[in-house]
Design a protein around this motif. Sequence first.
Motif, short mmCIF file in Angstrom:
data_model
loop_
_atom_site.label_atom_id
_atom_site.label_comp_id
_atom_site.label_asym_id
_atom_site.label_seq_id
_atom_site.Cartn_x
_atom_site.Cartn_y
_atom_site.Cartn_z
N ALA A 133 0.80 -1.16 -0.09
CA ALA A 133 0.13 -0.07 -0.07
C ALA A 133 0.89 1.23 0.10
CB ALA A 133 -0.98 0.07 1.04
N ALA A 169 1.04 3.89 -3.07
CA ALA A 169 0.44 5.41 -2.78
C ALA A 169 1.72 6.12 -3.47
CB ALA A 169 0.37 5.58 -1.21
N GLU A 214 -4.99 8.10 -8.66
CA GLU A 214 -5.32 7.65 -7.21
C GLU A 214 -4.65 6.14 -7.03
OE1 GLU A 214 -7.75 8.49 -4.55
OE2 GLU A 214 -7.24 10.68 -5.57
N GLN A 217 -5.62 0.93 -1.21
CA GLN A 217 -5.48 1.86 -0.01
C GLN A 217 -6.06 1.09 1.24
OE1 GLN A 217 -8.40 4.83 -1.76
NE2 GLN A 217 -6.51 6.34 -1.69
#
Length: 76
Positions: free
Chosen positions: A28, A32, A41, A45
């Motif tokens: 994650a 990110a 995006e 998440q």
Amino acid sequence: MSTTPIMIRTSRVQDYYGIHRSTLYRWAEAEAAAAKKEGREPRLQIYKRGAAAFIKTANLEDYITNQRCSSNVQSR
């Protein structure tokens, strides 16, 4: 009849997918950073609700599938 939950706790990811929680957090974090660099995006998440952390199962399954596909292409 078995149904897949929409979201699962990060502590249960190992039970469902055999992926250690620390690996999930590492993925994650890397996703990110890549998403920020590319201006999009993140696909993976972690959502916090109080002391609990959750992840969308569909996003995790897509991420795992894409990881496997990209590693197969790179190894050729």
